[in-house]
Design a protein around this motif. Structure first.
Motif, PDB file in Angstrom:
ATOM      1  N   ALA A 101      -7.647  34.230   0.529  1.00 37.57           N
ATOM      2  CA  ALA A 101      -6.306  34.341   0.457  1.00 37.57           C
ATOM      3  C   ALA A 101      -5.694  35.934   0.907  1.00 37.57           C
ATOM      4  CB  ALA A 101      -5.619  33.990  -1.610  1.00 37.57           C
ATOM      5  N   GLY A 102      -5.997  36.726   1.379  1.00 33.24           N
ATOM      6  CA  GLY A 102      -6.254  37.962   1.204  1.00 33.24           C
ATOM      7  C   GLY A 102      -5.701  38.601   0.641  1.00 33.24           C
ATOM      8  N   VAL A 103      -6.088  38.900  -0.337  1.00 29.03           N
ATOM      9  CA  VAL A 103      -6.228  39.457  -1.828  1.00 29.03           C
ATOM     10  C   VAL A 103      -7.194  39.922  -1.890  1.00 29.03           C
ATOM     11  CG1 VAL A 103      -3.941  38.538  -1.803  1.00 29.03           C
ATOM     12  CG2 VAL A 103      -6.130  37.881  -3.039  1.00 29.03           C
ATOM     13  N   ASN A 104      -7.753  41.227  -2.839  1.00 34.08           N
ATOM     14  CA  ASN A 104      -8.346  41.831  -3.394  1.00 34.08           C
ATOM     15  C   ASN A 104      -8.871  40.339  -4.889  1.00 34.08           C
ATOM     16  OD1 ASN A 104      -7.550  42.774  -6.359  1.00 34.08           O
ATOM     17  ND2 ASN A 104      -6.545  44.487  -4.555  1.00 34.08           N
ATOM     18  N   VAL A 105      -9.938  40.766  -4.915  1.00 37.37           N
ATOM     19  CA  VAL A 105     -11.022  39.753  -6.429  1.00 37.37           C
ATOM     20  C   VAL A 105     -10.565  40.384  -7.418  1.00 37.37           C
ATOM     21  CG1 VAL A 105     -12.770  39.384  -7.206  1.00 37.37           C
ATOM     22  CG2 VAL A 105     -13.748  39.812  -5.048  1.00 37.37           C
ATOM     23  N   ALA A 106      -9.564  41.397  -7.511  1.00 43.09           N
ATOM     24  CA  ALA A 106      -8.870  41.923  -9.552  1.00 43.09           C
ATOM     25  C   ALA A 106      -7.494  41.042  -9.671  1.00 43.09           C
ATOM     26  CB  ALA A 106      -8.724  43.377  -9.058  1.00 43.09           C
ATOM     27  N   SER A 107      -6.958  40.228  -8.233  1.00 43.46           N
ATOM     28  CA  SER A 107      -5.974  39.559  -8.596  1.00 43.46           C
ATOM     29  C   SER A 107      -6.217  38.688  -8.873  1.00 43.46           C
ATOM     30  CB  SER A 107      -5.487  39.424  -7.168  1.00 43.46           C
ATOM     31  OG  SER A 107      -5.097  40.672  -6.044  1.00 43.46           O
ATOM     32  N   ILE A 108      -6.980  37.486  -9.185  1.00 42.68           N
ATOM     33  CA  ILE A 108      -7.771  36.493  -9.659  1.00 42.68           C
ATOM     34  C   ILE A 108      -7.362  36.430 -11.390  1.00 42.68           C
ATOM     35  CG2 ILE A 108      -9.146  34.749 -10.393  1.00 42.68           C
ATOM     36  CD1 ILE A 108      -9.489  35.313  -6.922  1.00 42.68           C
ATOM     37  N   ASN A 109      -7.991  37.497 -11.400  1.00 46.90           N
ATOM     38  CA  ASN A 109      -7.791  38.039 -12.852  1.00 46.90           C
ATOM     39  C   ASN A 109      -6.258  38.517 -13.631  1.00 46.90           C
ATOM     40  OD1 ASN A 109     -10.919  37.421 -13.763  1.00 46.90           O
ATOM     41  ND2 ASN A 109     -11.430  39.147 -13.519  1.00 46.90           N
ATOM     42  N   TYR A 110      -6.094  39.294 -12.419  1.00 46.05           N
ATOM     43  CA  TYR A 110      -4.574  39.457 -12.893  1.00 46.05           C
ATOM     44  C   TYR A 110      -3.399  38.198 -12.519  1.00 46.05           C
ATOM     45  CZ  TYR A 110       0.159  42.194 -12.274  1.00 46.05           C
ATOM     46  OH  TYR A 110       1.403  42.835 -12.482  1.00 46.05           O
ATOM     47  N   TYR A 111      -3.573  37.695 -11.849  1.00 39.57           N
ATOM     48  CA  TYR A 111      -3.056  36.433 -11.772  1.00 39.57           C
ATOM     49  C   TYR A 111      -3.367  35.004 -12.842  1.00 39.57           C
ATOM     50  CZ  TYR A 111      -0.086  39.009  -8.089  1.00 39.57           C
ATOM     51  OH  TYR A 111       0.662  40.119  -7.725  1.00 39.57           O
ATOM     52  N   PHE A 112      -4.514  34.679 -13.168  1.00 34.32           N
ATOM     53  CA  PHE A 112      -5.002  33.913 -13.761  1.00 34.32           C
ATOM     54  C   PHE A 112      -5.493  33.903 -15.077  1.00 34.32           C
ATOM     55  CE2 PHE A 112      -3.921  33.112  -9.512  1.00 34.32           C
ATOM     56  CZ  PHE A 112      -3.095  31.412  -9.447  1.00 34.32           C
ATOM     57  N   GLY A 113      -6.116  35.162 -15.235  1.00 36.23           N
ATOM     58  CA  GLY A 113      -6.960  36.343 -16.230  1.00 36.23           C
ATOM     59  C   GLY A 113      -8.937  35.434 -16.098  1.00 36.23           C
ATOM     60  N   SER A 114      -8.725  34.691 -15.450  1.00 40.10           N
ATOM     61  CA  SER A 114      -9.918  34.344 -15.037  1.00 40.10           C
ATOM     62  C   SER A 114     -10.577  33.499 -14.302  1.00 40.10           C
ATOM     63  CB  SER A 114     -10.886  33.442 -16.055  1.00 40.10           C
ATOM     64  OG  SER A 114     -10.557  32.275 -16.494  1.00 40.10           O
ATOM     65  N   GLN A 115     -11.374  32.540 -13.086  1.00 35.21           N
ATOM     66  CA  GLN A 115     -11.522  32.063 -11.705  1.00 35.21           C
ATOM     67  C   GLN A 115     -11.351  30.417 -12.895  1.00 35.21           C
ATOM     68  OE1 GLN A 115     -15.077  32.978  -9.055  1.00 35.21           O
ATOM     69  NE2 GLN A 115     -15.325  30.583  -9.499  1.00 35.21           N
ATOM     70  N   GLU A 116     -12.206  30.775 -13.725  1.00 40.41           N
ATOM     71  CA  GLU A 116     -12.092  28.685 -14.241  1.00 40.41           C
ATOM     72  C   GLU A 116     -10.748  28.738 -15.064  1.00 40.41           C
ATOM     73  OE1 GLU A 116     -14.123  31.347 -15.711  1.00 40.41           O
ATOM     74  OE2 GLU A 116     -16.086  30.596 -14.703  1.00 40.41           O
ATOM     75  N   ASN A 117      -9.749  30.045 -14.969  1.00 40.47           N
ATOM     76  CA  ASN A 117      -8.200  29.289 -15.202  1.00 40.47           C
ATOM     77  C   ASN A 117      -7.588  28.647 -13.871  1.00 40.47           C
ATOM     78  OD1 ASN A 117      -8.090  29.661 -17.470  1.00 40.47           O
ATOM     79  ND2 ASN A 117      -7.500  31.693 -17.948  1.00 40.47           N
ATOM     80  N   LEU A 118      -7.434  29.134 -12.386  1.00 41.38           N
ATOM     81  CA  LEU A 118      -7.318  29.716 -11.110  1.00 41.38           C
ATOM     82  C   LEU A 118      -7.564  28.018 -10.918  1.00 41.38           C
ATOM     83  CD1 LEU A 118      -6.181  30.185  -8.417  1.00 41.38           C
ATOM     84  CD2 LEU A 118      -8.299  31.777  -8.086  1.00 41.38           C
ATOM     85  N   ILE A 119      -9.207  27.631 -10.705  1.00 37.23           N
ATOM     86  CA  ILE A 119      -9.938  26.119 -10.472  1.00 37.23           C
ATOM     87  C   ILE A 119      -8.503  25.397 -11.401  1.00 37.23           C
ATOM     88  CG2 ILE A 119     -11.697  25.391 -10.833  1.00 37.23           C
ATOM     89  CD1 ILE A 119     -11.968  26.858  -8.933  1.00 37.23           C
ATOM     90  N   GLU A 120      -8.445  25.417 -12.604  1.00 38.13           N
ATOM     91  CA  GLU A 120      -8.105  24.319 -12.747  1.00 38.13           C
ATOM     92  C   GLU A 120      -6.396  24.335 -12.633  1.00 38.13           C
ATOM     93  OE1 GLU A 120      -6.764  22.930 -18.287  1.00 38.13           O
ATOM     94  OE2 GLU A 120      -7.782  24.831 -18.052  1.00 38.13           O
ATOM     95  N   ALA A 121      -5.503  25.800 -12.248  1.00 43.26           N
ATOM     96  CA  ALA A 121      -4.326  25.671 -12.251  1.00 43.26           C
ATOM     97  C   ALA A 121      -4.258  24.679 -10.820  1.00 43.26           C
ATOM     98  CB  ALA A 121      -3.809  26.924 -11.743  1.00 43.26           C
ATOM     99  N   ALA A 122      -5.638  24.845 -10.203  1.00 44.34           N
ATOM    100  CA  ALA A 122      -5.466  24.412  -8.826  1.00 44.34           C
ATOM    101  C   ALA A 122      -6.218  22.687  -8.243  1.00 44.34           C
ATOM    102  CB  ALA A 122      -6.701  25.046  -7.332  1.00 44.34           C
ATOM    103  N   LEU A 123      -6.924  23.240  -9.235  1.00 46.11           N
ATOM    104  CA  LEU A 123      -7.125  21.181  -9.572  1.00 46.11           C
ATOM    105  C   LEU A 123      -5.475  20.166 -10.186  1.00 46.11           C
ATOM    106  CD1 LEU A 123     -10.649  21.120 -10.500  1.00 46.11           C
ATOM    107  CD2 LEU A 123      -9.561  20.803  -8.049  1.00 46.11           C
ATOM    108  N   ASN A 124      -5.241  20.866 -10.724  1.00 41.47           N
ATOM    109  CA  ASN A 124      -4.201  20.625 -11.417  1.00 41.47           C
ATOM    110  C   ASN A 124      -2.971  20.190 -10.408  1.00 41.47           C
ATOM    111  OD1 ASN A 124      -3.775  19.567 -14.354  1.00 41.47           O
ATOM    112  ND2 ASN A 124      -3.417  22.053 -14.673  1.00 41.47           N
ATOM    113  N   LEU A 125      -2.816  21.316  -9.673  1.00 43.24           N
ATOM    114  CA  LEU A 125      -1.590  21.248  -8.608  1.00 43.24           C
ATOM    115  C   LEU A 125      -2.612  20.064  -7.822  1.00 43.24           C
ATOM    116  CD1 LEU A 125       0.855  22.012  -7.226  1.00 43.24           C
ATOM    117  CD2 LEU A 125      -0.195  23.356  -5.589  1.00 43.24           C
TER     118      LEU A 125
END
Length: 201
Positions: free
Chosen positions: A37-61
């Motif tokens: 994504a070209g962002v820092n790792v902390a951005s994932i927690n900042y925007y999604f709370g956790s990697q698991e939440n991000l993966i869920e959002a990605a699979l939902n899309l």
């Protein structure tokens, strides 16, 4: 500012989808996604709370793309059920061929953990129910049990090729990455269930 935040979130979700496709679901890490994504790792927690939440959002899309868009097209074409099925099956087939890693990710928990209560199983069953409801709406004289059986059989045949894309390579010698072969496969499948454009009971 809100628009920029949404754009960054969307960028990270799309990067997660690409990472899952390239690396597989459980080899995908926050570091890999952030690099994509070209962002820092902390951005994932900042925007999604956790990697698991991000993966869920990605699979939902990706499941929205797999089920909602084809369903809407099915509804638009519902007066011609053969055409509606042909369009939906082609769309699903092409999506699975283009994104085999994401497709495997959707069904991972079903295969590995026997989890039929997860998001993918629920979304898939909901999709089949909606397809069936549309068929009964436009052809109220059809026996619903028989319609359910036909829908299950049609999608099961396609699903076997989607989940196991190379299982029949040595047997068939057919390259299903070619769109013309996908169309032949779907046409041949639907010929078993339709006569003169009408669903056979």
């Amino acid at each position: 500012m809100a628009k920029n935040k949404d754009e960054i979130k969307q960028k990270i979700i799309l990067a997660a989808i690409e990472a899952i496709e390239k690396n597989g679901l459980y080899a995908t890490t926050s570091r890999i996604i952030s690099k994509e994504a070209g962002v820092n790792v902390a951005s994932i927690n900042y925007y999604f709370g956790s990697q698991e939440n991000l993966i869920e959002a990605a699979l939902n899309l990706t499941m929205d793309n797999a089920f909602l868009d084809p369903l809407n097209e099915f509804i638009k074409r519902k007066e011609n059920l053969y055409n509606a099925f042909e369009h939906v099956l082609t769309d699903l087939f092409q999506g699975a061929v283009n994104y085999p890693g994401v497709t495997k990710a959707h069904f991972y928990s079903i295969f590995v953990h026997n989890d039929y209560e997860g998001m993918a199983a629920k979304r898939y069953n909901k999709f089949l129910n909606q397809i069936t409801d549309v068929i009964i709406e436009v052809r109220p004289g059809l026996d619903k049990v028989k319609v359910v059986c036909s829908v299950m059989q049609i999608f099961s045949v396609l699903l076997s090729n989607i989940i196991f894309p190379h299982l029949y390579d040595k047997y068939s010698g057919i390259d299903f990455k070619k769109e013309e072969n996908q169309k032949k496969y779907i046409k041949h499948l639907l010929e078993k269930f339709f006569r003169d454009g009408e669903l056979i009971e």
